[in-house]
Design a protein around this motif. Structure first.
Motif, mmCIF file in Angstrom:
data_model
loop_
_atom_site.group_PDB
_atom_site.id
_atom_site.type_symbol
_atom_site.label_atom_id
_atom_site.label_comp_id
_atom_site.label_asym_id
_atom_site.label_seq_id
_atom_site.Cartn_x
_atom_site.Cartn_y
_atom_site.Cartn_z
ATOM 1 N N GLN A 239 34.735 30.261 3.662
ATOM 2 C CA GLN A 239 34.856 28.706 4.675
ATOM 3 C C GLN A 239 34.847 28.519 5.999
ATOM 4 O O GLN A 239 35.450 28.324 6.730
ATOM 5 N N ARG A 240 33.204 29.714 5.467
ATOM 6 C CA ARG A 240 32.571 29.498 7.346
ATOM 7 C C ARG A 240 31.246 29.462 7.147
ATOM 8 O O ARG A 240 30.740 29.672 6.161
ATOM 9 N N GLY A 241 30.619 29.514 8.080
ATOM 10 C CA GLY A 241 29.104 28.440 7.950
ATOM 11 C C GLY A 241 28.331 27.520 7.336
ATOM 12 O O GLY A 241 29.134 26.410 6.373
ATOM 13 N N THR A 242 27.281 27.118 7.172
ATOM 14 C CA THR A 242 26.768 26.149 6.632
ATOM 15 C C THR A 242 26.496 26.251 4.748
ATOM 16 O O THR A 242 26.276 26.983 4.904
ATOM 17 N N VAL A 243 27.191 25.888 4.138
ATOM 18 C CA VAL A 243 26.553 24.925 2.631
ATOM 19 C C VAL A 243 26.219 24.133 2.792
ATOM 20 O O VAL A 243 26.498 22.746 2.650
ATOM 21 N N ARG A 244 25.340 24.277 2.206
ATOM 22 C CA ARG A 244 23.746 22.696 2.205
ATOM 23 C C ARG A 244 24.281 22.574 0.594
ATOM 24 O O ARG A 244 23.771 22.917 -0.647
ATOM 25 N N LEU A 245 24.202 21.467 -0.032
ATOM 26 C CA LEU A 245 25.147 21.543 -1.454
ATOM 27 C C LEU A 245 24.216 20.278 -2.102
ATOM 28 O O LEU A 245 23.624 19.504 -1.424
ATOM 29 N N ALA A 246 23.834 20.470 -3.204
ATOM 30 C CA ALA A 246 23.055 19.485 -3.515
ATOM 31 C C ALA A 246 23.190 17.929 -3.480
ATOM 32 O O ALA A 246 24.213 17.766 -3.697
ATOM 33 N N PRO A 247 21.843 16.979 -3.735
ATOM 34 C CA PRO A 247 20.001 17.358 -4.127
ATOM 35 C C PRO A 247 19.535 18.675 -2.733
ATOM 36 O O PRO A 247 19.184 18.464 -3.020
ATOM 37 N N SER A 248 20.738 19.231 -2.053
ATOM 38 C CA SER A 248 20.155 19.814 -1.030
ATOM 39 C C SER A 248 19.814 20.917 -1.041
ATOM 40 O O SER A 248 20.398 21.411 -2.471
ATOM 41 N N GLY A 249 18.377 22.014 -1.796
ATOM 42 C CA GLY A 249 18.072 23.325 -1.780
ATOM 43 C C GLY A 249 16.965 24.068 -0.839
ATOM 44 O O GLY A 249 16.726 23.632 0.221
ATOM 45 N N THR A 250 17.127 25.423 -1.375
ATOM 46 C CA THR A 250 16.177 26.068 -0.785
ATOM 47 C C THR A 250 15.418 27.372 -1.311
ATOM 48 O O THR A 250 15.989 28.004 -2.542
ATOM 49 N N GLN A 251 14.646 27.308 -0.660
ATOM 50 C CA GLN A 251 13.759 28.233 -1.947
ATOM 51 C C GLN A 251 13.043 29.376 -0.594
ATOM 52 O O GLN A 251 12.927 28.953 0.416
ATOM 53 N N PHE A 252 13.089 30.797 -1.141
ATOM 54 C CA PHE A 252 12.430 31.508 -0.455
ATOM 55 C C PHE A 252 11.659 32.453 -0.978
ATOM 56 O O PHE A 252 12.226 32.857 -2.125
ATOM 57 N N ASP A 253 10.646 32.692 -0.715
ATOM 58 C CA ASP A 253 10.126 33.547 -1.504
ATOM 59 C C ASP A 253 8.673 34.260 -0.712
ATOM 60 O O ASP A 253 7.705 34.782 0.479
ATOM 61 N N ALA A 254 9.202 35.569 -0.755
ATOM 62 C CA ALA A 254 9.115 36.797 -0.448
ATOM 63 C C ALA A 254 7.193 37.163 -0.578
ATOM 64 O O ALA A 254 6.738 38.062 0.612
ATOM 65 N N TYR A 255 6.087 36.939 -1.622
ATOM 66 C CA TYR A 255 5.488 37.586 -1.287
ATOM 67 C C TYR A 255 4.916 36.470 -0.244
ATOM 68 O O TYR A 255 3.363 37.396 0.149
ATOM 69 N N THR A 256 4.749 35.260 -0.209
ATOM 70 C CA THR A 256 3.813 34.829 0.271
ATOM 71 C C THR A 256 4.853 33.978 2.404
ATOM 72 O O THR A 256 4.029 33.877 3.088
ATOM 73 N N GLY A 257 5.879 34.581 2.177
ATOM 74 C CA GLY A 257 6.877 34.777 3.486
ATOM 75 C C GLY A 257 7.020 33.824 4.228
ATOM 76 O O GLY A 257 7.348 33.195 4.742
ATOM 77 N N ARG A 258 7.571 33.089 2.352
ATOM 78 C CA ARG A 258 7.440 31.264 3.289
ATOM 79 C C ARG A 258 8.826 31.027 2.745
ATOM 80 O O ARG A 258 9.369 31.738 1.692
ATOM 81 N N ALA A 259 9.916 29.996 3.259
ATOM 82 C CA ALA A 259 11.008 29.659 3.276
ATOM 83 C C ALA A 259 10.794 27.794 3.480
ATOM 84 O O ALA A 259 10.027 27.651 4.727
#
Length: 294
Positions: A239-259
């Motif tokens: 119960q610490r830190g920020t948790v973004r609930l749906a409909p928010s989402g996150t994508q990280f792509d290592a190939y493109t180096g983008r988030a």
């Protein structure tokens, strides 16, 4: 020379990013993971190394050669062995004190309540195309107020959604209902990663065939998923830190180096999602018209 196991010594290097009293909290938590394959097995190992003390785990499948490119337990010594048995042994090898409740028949409506009994968090490790089981588990989590994480291995990265009280439900976000499986697959793929950071480097589109339940995968994506889901698990359980609930989402792509952070209020009903789904349907129709090998 054999040595005695010590929980405090085994997980002492977590201290610093985790406070000592928080490590003891994690020791008392129970996490449910359905699926011990591509992402589920790595989730179990990652959270076992975090010091989570108890798990409910489920899988009915056995390891095959086609699993070797990405699954933590897949190797020559485990061919044809039950995934649940192999991954449970790995978890016990990390922490001999770990408490495991095993479901070798997988997840179905008759055992979901037992599977989620006493659970603090659910993490999705089901096969991409396990639509009925996935919908049933997320619905049960919502009814019981259990936070639920899905981290999808997309390309060479991960897409994260968290469903929990105060946010949008899985059913409402994806809107599967009684739709055909191909439409469910399309809505799941687009809903998981609406930013589409992975699309630019797919070198052979023939490998993606939702109608035949086939798609490419990478080990890197599964490993990144475990890191992303493990971090969200830590925040939810402590119960610490920020948790973004749906409909928010996150994508990280290592190939493109983008988030990218995404926000799709209304889920599948969002205008941007509707456009993306329409494009996806058109592509599926074109593929079907051209034939399976084009």
């Amino acid at each position: 020379m054999p040595r005695n196991f010590s929980y405090s010594d085994a997980f002492s290097r977590n201290i610093g990013w985790v406070a000592e009293h928080e490590q003891e909290i994690l020791r008392l938590k129970r996490v449910a993971i359905a699926g011990m394959g591509g992402v589920g097995g790595v989730h179990l190992v990652t959270l076992a190394r975090l010091g989570i003390g108890a798990f409910n785990i489920a899988d009915f499948d056995s390891f095959d050669l086609a699993n070797f490119n990405r699954q933590a337990g897949a190797m020559m010594s485990t061919l044809d062995k039950p995934k649940l048995e192999v991954m449970a042994a790995q978890a016990r090898d990390i922490n001999p004190e770990i408490k495991l409740c095993e479901f070798p028949q997988g997840i179905n409506r008759s055992n979901i309540d037992q599977f989620l009994d006493g659970v603090d968090l659910y993490i999705d490790g089901l096969d991409f195309f396990a639509f009925d089981a996935r919908r049933d588990v997320f619905a049960a989590c919502a009814a019981k107020g259990i936070p639920a994480i899905t981290a999808g291995p997309i390309g060479m990265g991960a897409a994260l959604l968290v469903f929990a009280p105060g946010g949008m439900s899985f059913d409402d976000y994806f809107g599967w209902g009684n739709l055909p499986d191909v439409e469910k697959a399309l809505r799941f793929a687009v809903g998981l990663a609406p930013a589409m950071l992975h699309r630019g480097y797919l070198v052979d589109a023939r490998a993606v065939d939702l109608a035949r339940r086939r798609g490419p995968s990478t080990s890197m994506a599964c490993q990144i998923c475990a890191g992303v889901a493990g971090t969200e698990a830590l925040k939810l359980l402590l119960q610490r830190g920020t948790v973004r609930l749906a409909p928010s989402g996150t994508q990280f792509d290592a190939y493109t180096g983008r988030a990218a952070r995404t926000w799709r209020p209304g889920g599948h009903r969002n205008p941007l999602q509707r456009i993306a789904l329409a494009i996806g349907r058109r592509q599926l129709m074109n593929k079907q018209a051209q034939g399976p090998d084009t």
